[in-house]
Design a protein around this motif. Structure first.
Motif, PDB file in Angstrom:
ATOM      1  N   PHE A   1      -3.308   4.227   8.272  1.00 31.56           N
ATOM      2  CA  PHE A   1      -2.396   3.078   9.063  1.00 31.56           C
ATOM      3  C   PHE A   1      -2.164   3.232  10.464  1.00 31.56           C
ATOM      4  O   PHE A   1      -2.279   2.397  11.111  1.00 31.56           O
ATOM      5  CB  PHE A   1      -1.101   3.076   7.976  1.00 31.56           C
ATOM      6  N   VAL A   2      -2.015   4.615  10.794  1.00 35.38           N
ATOM      7  CA  VAL A   2      -1.730   5.078  12.120  1.00 35.38           C
ATOM      8  C   VAL A   2      -3.076   4.540  13.010  1.00 35.38           C
ATOM      9  O   VAL A   2      -2.951   3.995  14.131  1.00 35.38           O
ATOM     10  CB  VAL A   2      -1.526   6.506  12.285  1.00 35.38           C
ATOM     11  N   LEU A   3      -4.061   5.045  12.629  1.00 34.27           N
ATOM     12  CA  LEU A   3      -5.531   4.785  13.355  1.00 34.27           C
ATOM     13  C   LEU A   3      -5.844   3.521  13.351  1.00 34.27           C
ATOM     14  O   LEU A   3      -6.059   2.807  14.477  1.00 34.27           O
ATOM     15  CB  LEU A   3      -6.602   5.685  12.664  1.00 34.27           C
ATOM     16  N   GLY A   4      -5.721   2.644  12.111  1.00 37.04           N
ATOM     17  CA  GLY A   4      -5.952   1.032  12.233  1.00 37.04           C
ATOM     18  C   GLY A   4      -4.946   0.377  13.095  1.00 37.04           C
ATOM     19  O   GLY A   4      -5.523  -0.475  13.866  1.00 37.04           O
ATOM     20  N   THR A   5      -3.858   0.791  13.263  1.00 37.75           N
ATOM     21  CA  THR A   5      -2.969   0.057  14.116  1.00 37.75           C
ATOM     22  C   THR A   5      -2.999   0.286  15.620  1.00 37.75           C
ATOM     23  O   THR A   5      -3.325  -0.371  16.415  1.00 37.75           O
ATOM     24  CB  THR A   5      -1.379   0.590  13.639  1.00 37.75           C
ATOM     25  N   ALA A   6      -3.470   1.462  15.875  1.00 41.98           N
ATOM     26  CA  ALA A   6      -3.685   2.149  17.309  1.00 41.98           C
ATOM     27  C   ALA A   6      -4.925   1.413  17.640  1.00 41.98           C
ATOM     28  O   ALA A   6      -5.027   1.339  18.785  1.00 41.98           O
ATOM     29  CB  ALA A   6      -3.845   3.635  17.224  1.00 41.98           C
TER      30      ALA A   6
ATOM     31  N   PHE B   1      -1.208   9.521  -0.235  1.00 43.10           N
ATOM     32  CA  PHE B   1      -0.303   9.043   0.596  1.00 43.10           C
ATOM     33  C   PHE B   1      -0.648   9.467   1.891  1.00 43.10           C
ATOM     34  O   PHE B   1      -0.770   8.355   2.777  1.00 43.10           O
ATOM     35  CB  PHE B   1       1.178   9.797   0.168  1.00 43.10           C
ATOM     36  N   TRP B   2      -1.098  10.555   2.364  1.00 44.45           N
ATOM     37  CA  TRP B   2      -1.804  10.972   3.609  1.00 44.45           C
ATOM     38  C   TRP B   2      -2.789  10.243   3.812  1.00 44.45           C
ATOM     39  O   TRP B   2      -3.035   9.751   5.276  1.00 44.45           O
ATOM     40  CB  TRP B   2      -1.803  12.487   3.870  1.00 44.45           C
ATOM     41  N   ALA B   3      -3.834   9.838   3.091  1.00 43.51           N
ATOM     42  CA  ALA B   3      -5.233   9.086   3.452  1.00 43.51           C
ATOM     43  C   ALA B   3      -4.430   7.569   3.707  1.00 43.51           C
ATOM     44  O   ALA B   3      -5.020   7.218   4.777  1.00 43.51           O
ATOM     45  CB  ALA B   3      -5.909   8.955   2.095  1.00 43.51           C
ATOM     46  N   LEU B   4      -3.444   7.073   3.356  1.00 45.02           N
ATOM     47  CA  LEU B   4      -2.818   5.987   3.460  1.00 45.02           C
ATOM     48  C   LEU B   4      -2.281   5.907   4.890  1.00 45.02           C
ATOM     49  O   LEU B   4      -2.611   5.019   5.597  1.00 45.02           O
ATOM     50  CB  LEU B   4      -1.947   5.423   2.551  1.00 45.02           C
ATOM     51  N   PHE B   5      -1.430   6.870   5.088  1.00 44.60           N
ATOM     52  CA  PHE B   5      -0.766   6.909   6.268  1.00 44.60           C
ATOM     53  C   PHE B   5      -1.441   7.157   7.343  1.00 44.60           C
ATOM     54  O   PHE B   5      -1.373   6.453   8.636  1.00 44.60           O
ATOM     55  CB  PHE B   5       0.431   8.079   6.200  1.00 44.60           C
TER      56      PHE B   5
ATOM     57  N   SER C   1       1.042  -1.338  -0.012  1.00 44.57           N
ATOM     58  CA  SER C   1      -0.038   0.003   0.183  1.00 44.57           C
ATOM     59  C   SER C   1       0.750   1.233   0.238  1.00 44.57           C
ATOM     60  O   SER C   1       0.492   2.234  -0.762  1.00 44.57           O
ATOM     61  CB  SER C   1      -1.217  -0.096   1.158  1.00 44.57           C
ATOM     62  N   PHE C   2       1.643   1.302   0.765  1.00 44.95           N
ATOM     63  CA  PHE C   2       2.639   2.512   0.957  1.00 44.95           C
ATOM     64  C   PHE C   2       3.555   2.668  -0.328  1.00 44.95           C
ATOM     65  O   PHE C   2       3.698   3.819  -0.724  1.00 44.95           O
ATOM     66  CB  PHE C   2       3.587   2.314   2.278  1.00 44.95           C
ATOM     67  N   TRP C   3       4.084   1.312  -0.679  1.00 44.49           N
ATOM     68  CA  TRP C   3       4.767   1.424  -2.073  1.00 44.49           C
ATOM     69  C   TRP C   3       4.287   2.098  -3.216  1.00 44.49           C
ATOM     70  O   TRP C   3       4.553   2.877  -3.842  1.00 44.49           O
ATOM     71  CB  TRP C   3       5.207   0.144  -2.476  1.00 44.49           C
ATOM     72  N   LEU C   4       2.937   1.771  -3.461  1.00 46.75           N
ATOM     73  CA  LEU C   4       2.088   2.416  -4.536  1.00 46.75           C
ATOM     74  C   LEU C   4       1.603   3.809  -4.049  1.00 46.75           C
ATOM     75  O   LEU C   4       1.759   4.269  -5.110  1.00 46.75           O
ATOM     76  CB  LEU C   4       0.762   1.360  -4.609  1.00 46.75           C
TER      77      LEU C   4
END
Length: 394
Positions: free
Chosen positions: A215-220, A208-212, A195-198
């Protein structure tokens, strides 16, 4: 196929009815456990876990315990031994692998993510010539990158909830044993990297910021580390889902098309504001409703969801009230539109969805988990339908 080893310990009971037996499942391996047809042995295990931890039926008498033992032993002994099973064909192995990954990816979230990106992308279209190869390429890039991140998020949630899912969702590959912990970690990590690579090679900062942020919220939300695993806290958990589904999906992916693909100034249009506001209601409903069918496992493992605190029926009707309010607002917005065809579609479409929601809600039997789960999937169908209506709001 299900291979189980079972032992029974009989000891004194804390009640006045004598002693009772405790069933211990020493080993249980699932070779294939589809969502709708998991084995009788798993049902019995779930039944006993529920009875022991949440109240359940009264099995304190020796007679009742013996009956449960007999049912479990007869079923376990009736399975064919491992050696007698015919070897699987390559096609069967591929089918099983695809089926397991299908369940692991939580397809209702996949469909919702793809539809939402397509719908929001259409809000940036101003004229017919905007439907160019560049537009379709930009939408496809966003969908693939977001779906990879979606699989990471739902997969991480399953990795963190294996014991809970053995009670609430035993058909999921990690809970059933079809996926090992190592397999789950590899799959989840691979999709996050992809995901980050694409997102990076595309070069769109909104994407990119949508993915990031996802990622942060999904991990937390899921990972069991100090100060994290926010799903334990009802309000924080709801805010995570609200932030991703209501804000990031609407605004970030719209800006990806508007500023990166079309190279136009960032403008918050009336349809985009409507989409963000409406999906704010919907994301809160999804955050609340997803825990209603899972009350048993959440109680056992100390997840303080709103359903655990307030009860299934009360949270259910709060969700219905929120959605009906959202549909009412949508009808008012549609009626105020200066575009005739948009006015009729928006008003009639949301009125029909509101009526179907109310009709279906009144028939739910709260004593049956299958009905509650089915209604939760109906909520997702309404979610899909809304994203079909949003591009028509003008």
């Amino acid at each position: 196929m299900l291979i189980c080893g079972v032992s029974f310990l009989t000891g004194p009971s804390n009640t006045d009815n004598g002693s009772h037996a405790i069933v211990r499942v020493l080993k249980c391996k699932a070779w294939k456990r589809p969502e709708k047809h998991y084995s009788t042995s798993m049902k019995l295990q779930r039944q006993y876990i529920t009875q022991e931890h949440v109240g359940g039926s009264d099995l304190s008498t020796i007679a009742a315990d013996k009956k449960l033992k007999e049912r479990f032993l007869v079923h376990a002994s009736s399975e064919h031994p491992l050696e007698s099973q015919p070897s699987k064909s390559p096609w069967d192995s591929v089918h099983d692998a695809v089926d397991a990954f299908y369940r692991f990816s939580r397809p209702h979230t996949i469909i919702g993510t793809a539809l939402s990106i397509i719908s929001v992308s259409l809000l940036a279209v101003e004229k017919f010539s905007d439907f160019s190869p560049l537009f379709f390429t930009g939408v496809l890039e966003a969908i693939i990158a977001a779906l990879f991140m979606n699989i990471y998020i739902v997969g991480l949630n399953q990795l963190s909830d294996i014991e809970i899912d053995k009670v609430n969702k035993p058909y999921l590959p990690l809970a059933s044993g079809e996926y090992s912990m190592q397999t789950g970690v590899i799959v989840v990590s691979s999709f996050a990297i992809l995901s980050f690579w694409l997102g990076w090679i595309v070069g769109s900062w909104p994407l990119f910021w949508a993915l990031f942020i996802s990622f942060v919220l999904g991990t937390a939300y899921s990972i069991n580390l100090p100060l994290l695993r926010w799903k334990r806290f009802a309000v924080v958990a709801a805010m995570c889902i609200f932030a991703v589904r209501a804000v990031i999906v609407q605004i970030a992916f719209y800006l990806h098309i508007q500023t990166y693909v079309f190279t136009r100034p960032a403008v918050l249009s009336r349809p985009l504001i409507f989409a963000t506001a409406f999906m704010s209601f919907f994301s809160v409903v999804i955050a609340l409703f997803k825990d209603i069918p899972d009350i048993v496992g959440d109680k056992i493992f100390g997840i303080q969801s709103f359903t655990v605190r307030m009860g299934q029926e009360r949270v259910f009707w709060i969700c219905i009230a929120l959605l009906e309010m959202a549909y009412l607002v949508a009808i008012v917005v549609g009626a105020a539109s200066s575009n005739t065809w948009s006015k009729y579609i928006t008003v009639l479409g949301h009125a029909a969805l509101a009526l179907s929601l109310w009709t279906r809600a009144k028939s739910v039997d709260f004593s049956r988990k299958a009905e509650i789960t089915s209604f939760y999937m109906f909520i997702w169908k309404l979610f899909y339908a809304e994203y079909l209506l949003i591009p028509l709001v003008r």
